[in-house]
Design an enzyme around this catalytic site. Structure first.
Site, PDB file in Angstrom:
ATOM      1  N   HIS A  88       0.838  -1.204   0.000  1.00  0.00           N
ATOM      2  CA  HIS A  88       0.000   0.000   0.000  1.00  0.00           C
ATOM      3  C   HIS A  88       0.873   1.256   0.000  1.00  0.00           C
ATOM      4  O   HIS A  88       1.190   1.811   1.054  1.00  0.00           O
ATOM      5  CB  HIS A  88      -0.912  -0.007   1.231  1.00  0.00           C
ATOM      6  CG  HIS A  88      -1.999   1.021   1.182  1.00  0.00           C
ATOM      7  ND1 HIS A  88      -3.144   0.912   1.933  1.00  0.00           N
ATOM      8  CD2 HIS A  88      -2.133   2.180   0.480  1.00  0.00           C
ATOM      9  CE1 HIS A  88      -3.930   1.958   1.704  1.00  0.00           C
ATOM     10  NE2 HIS A  88      -3.320   2.746   0.820  1.00  0.00           N
ATOM     11  N   ASN A 122      -4.818   5.757  -7.381  1.00  0.00           N
ATOM     12  CA  ASN A 122      -5.539   7.035  -7.299  1.00  0.00           C
ATOM     13  C   ASN A 122      -4.625   8.205  -7.647  1.00  0.00           C
ATOM     14  O   ASN A 122      -4.388   9.116  -6.856  1.00  0.00           O
ATOM     15  CB  ASN A 122      -6.161   7.226  -5.916  1.00  0.00           C
ATOM     16  CG  ASN A 122      -5.134   7.251  -4.800  1.00  0.00           C
ATOM     17  OD1 ASN A 122      -4.056   6.670  -4.916  1.00  0.00           O
ATOM     18  ND2 ASN A 122      -5.467   7.927  -3.711  1.00  0.00           N
ATOM     19  N   ASN A 307      -6.137   9.552   6.768  1.00  0.00           N
ATOM     20  CA  ASN A 307      -7.429   8.890   6.664  1.00  0.00           C
ATOM     21  C   ASN A 307      -7.217   7.395   6.422  1.00  0.00           C
ATOM     22  O   ASN A 307      -6.593   7.029   5.413  1.00  0.00           O
ATOM     23  CB  ASN A 307      -8.235   9.499   5.515  1.00  0.00           C
ATOM     24  CG  ASN A 307      -9.669   9.005   5.478  1.00  0.00           C
ATOM     25  OD1 ASN A 307     -10.174   8.498   6.477  1.00  0.00           O
ATOM     26  ND2 ASN A 307     -10.326   9.159   4.341  1.00  0.00           N
ATOM     27  N   ASP A 334       0.789   2.731   3.899  1.00  0.00           N
ATOM     28  CA  ASP A 334      -0.059   3.758   3.284  1.00  0.00           C
ATOM     29  C   ASP A 334       0.771   5.028   3.064  1.00  0.00           C
ATOM     30  O   ASP A 334       0.326   6.145   3.343  1.00  0.00           O
ATOM     31  CB  ASP A 334      -1.289   4.045   4.143  1.00  0.00           C
ATOM     32  CG  ASP A 334      -2.317   4.920   3.424  1.00  0.00           C
ATOM     33  OD1 ASP A 334      -2.181   5.135   2.202  1.00  0.00           O
ATOM     34  OD2 ASP A 334      -3.259   5.400   4.093  1.00  0.00           O
TER      35      ASP A 334
END
Length: 460
Positions: A88, A122, A307, A334
């Site tokens: 990730h 993204n 988030n 992340d």
């Protein structure tokens, strides 16, 4: 797993480079995937691990011809682990290279001991068609320090309305699918994606957030948000989506990865799904394991706005328990780089996300292993198995395997950011912290991907 896709290309791509030749003498080896422990010599030749012997058991003087091109280090007091794998990571390519790109992001990964990563889709524009995947893989083949795989979006443009051509994307080399950064709000769309998954293969990684429950929030809903007068995100915004998506995946026989787990209720939803036979895996970030929403009191968005948000101490303790008992499958960073101007604004207006590749091992080692909260072996295992959900086997220290390893000095203390970052961005949640455990060298894909500038080796 019953999902078998048509992928015919190698899932990970790395730039070509000289194959490593290295002898690590008297190193403390720890490989949870092969049960190898203790002091050993380890020899890498031609980018492959060719010999492992008891400490002092490999002597290149006995074979002068075989010693040519081999770097030697007395690694007594240092540890060698299989290189880590992060499923990730945000590399920001294409479209936001001012924050990060494939070259800087993979350099950051190598500096953190990683031998492989998976990039999220993204980007700007999002990775939604085969040409996007092909372009990214081509670029990685030119500049990536460590092998990198690329995901594609589940829906076109991440709009949540129309599925991408998942089979064509897999054939182009997509390792999986995700609209990470946004939830798949429409359950009908997720159900269709899981149906198509039977033909395409590839795990679907899910950002679990109910947008109606989380709308307008900047941090966790709790005592701290109340004290600061900020709108908070309730933990159920995450857990209700996990329960919904696990039910759909179970019904369709699909395969999902829950990203950045953060709350007690979410852990319970994953436990229930696993007990019911759902093909579900889950990841947790270092910052959710080490910090709570109390950190947000400093209103430092560069370090503490992300988030899902940092949650309560009870949530953190539950995450630790779930990591130990296996409910949580891996640790993923992340890694979310942002430019300074996107973070140095009022907290509520700042972008979400922090970097983590360069500090993942050291931060968790310092905060959780040194105090005795979790064992070192568990940390190495959970940092190393992140590719499993995407059918990428963990790296291992075994003779005959490609050299994917990291050399770490557990006693070394360093201040995060003091010497700069390999990442293009500096929004590290560890910035300014003194951590223990420093990566000295990383071998990835049989190549020397990183070595600390102050750490030198001697030629045989």
């Amino acid at each position: 797993m019953n999902n078998v896709g048509p992928q015919t290309v190698e899932p990970l791509v790395q730039r070509s480079g000289p194959a490593a030749g290295l002898l690590l003498k008297n190193a403390e080896l720890l490989d949870p995937f092969s049960d190898l422990t203790g002091r050993h010599d380890l020899l890498v030749r031609g980018g492959e691990i060719v010999e492992i012997a008891e400490a002092g058991g490999i002597n290149l003087d006995d074979d002068p011809a075989g010693a040519e091109g081999i770097e030697v280090v007395d690694a007594e007091g240092f540890h060698v682990f299989p290189a880590f794998f992060d499923p990730h990571v945000h590399l920001r390519t294409p479209g936001q290279e001012y924050k990060e790109d494939i070259e800087t992001g993979t350099r950051a990964a190598a500096a953190g001991g990683y031998g492989g990563i998976i990039a999220m889709a993204n980007t700007s524009p999002p990775v939604s068609n085969p040409a996007d995947i092909e372009a990214l893989r081509h670029r990685a083949g030119l500049v990536a320090s460590v092998p990198v795989g690329f995901t594609a979006t589940v829906t076109k443009g991440m709009k949540g309305e129309e599925l991408t051509d998942m089979s064509e994307l897999r054939e182009a080399g997509a390792v999986g699918f995700t609209d990470d950064g946004l939830p798949i709000a429409n359950p009908r769309i997720l159900r269709r994606a899981l149906q198509y998954q039977h033909m395409s293969g590839g795990t679907i990684a899910l950002h679990e957030e109910d947008p109606d429950l989380s709308a307008g929030s900047s941090m966790h809903e709790g005592e701290v948000s109340l004290a600061l007068g900020m709108r908070g995100m309730p933990s159920i915004a995450e857990s209700v989506m996990i329960s919904r998506d696990a039910a759909i995946a179970g019904y369709e026989g699909g395969r999902i990865q829950v990203q950045h787990l953060s709350a007690i209720e979410s852990i319970e939803a994953v436990r229930v799904a696993k007990a019911n036979g759902v093909q579900i895996t889950a990841e947790v970030t270092p910052h959710h394991l080490c910090l709570t929403d109390r950190a947000v009191r400093d209103l430092d968005a560069s370090k503490h706005k992300m988030n899902p948000p940092l949650r309560s101490e009870a949530d953190r303790q539950a995450l630790l328990e779930a990591l130990i008992d296996g409910t949580i499958d891996c640790i993923a960073t992340d890694h979310a780089p942002h430019a300074a101007q996107e973070k140095q604004v009022p907290y509520e207006a700042a972008m979400m996300g922090v970097t983590g590749l360069e500090t993942a091992f050291s931060s968790v080692y310092t905060e959780l292993v040194v105090p005795g909260t979790i064992p070192l072996e568990l940390l190495v295992e959970k940092l190393g198995c992140g590719g499993a959900a995407f059918d990428i086997e963990p790296f291992t220290l075994t003779v005959g395997s490609k050299a994917n390893l990291c050399l770490i000095d557990l006693e070394s203390e360093w201040v995060v950011g003091e010497d700069g970052y390999e990442s293009r961005s500096s929004n590290s949640w560890c910035a300014g912290m003194t951590l223990k455990g420093r990566v000295l060298m990383t071998l990835a894909g049989g190549q020397v991907a990183y070595r600390l500038r102050t750490f030198s080796l001697g030629m045989a």
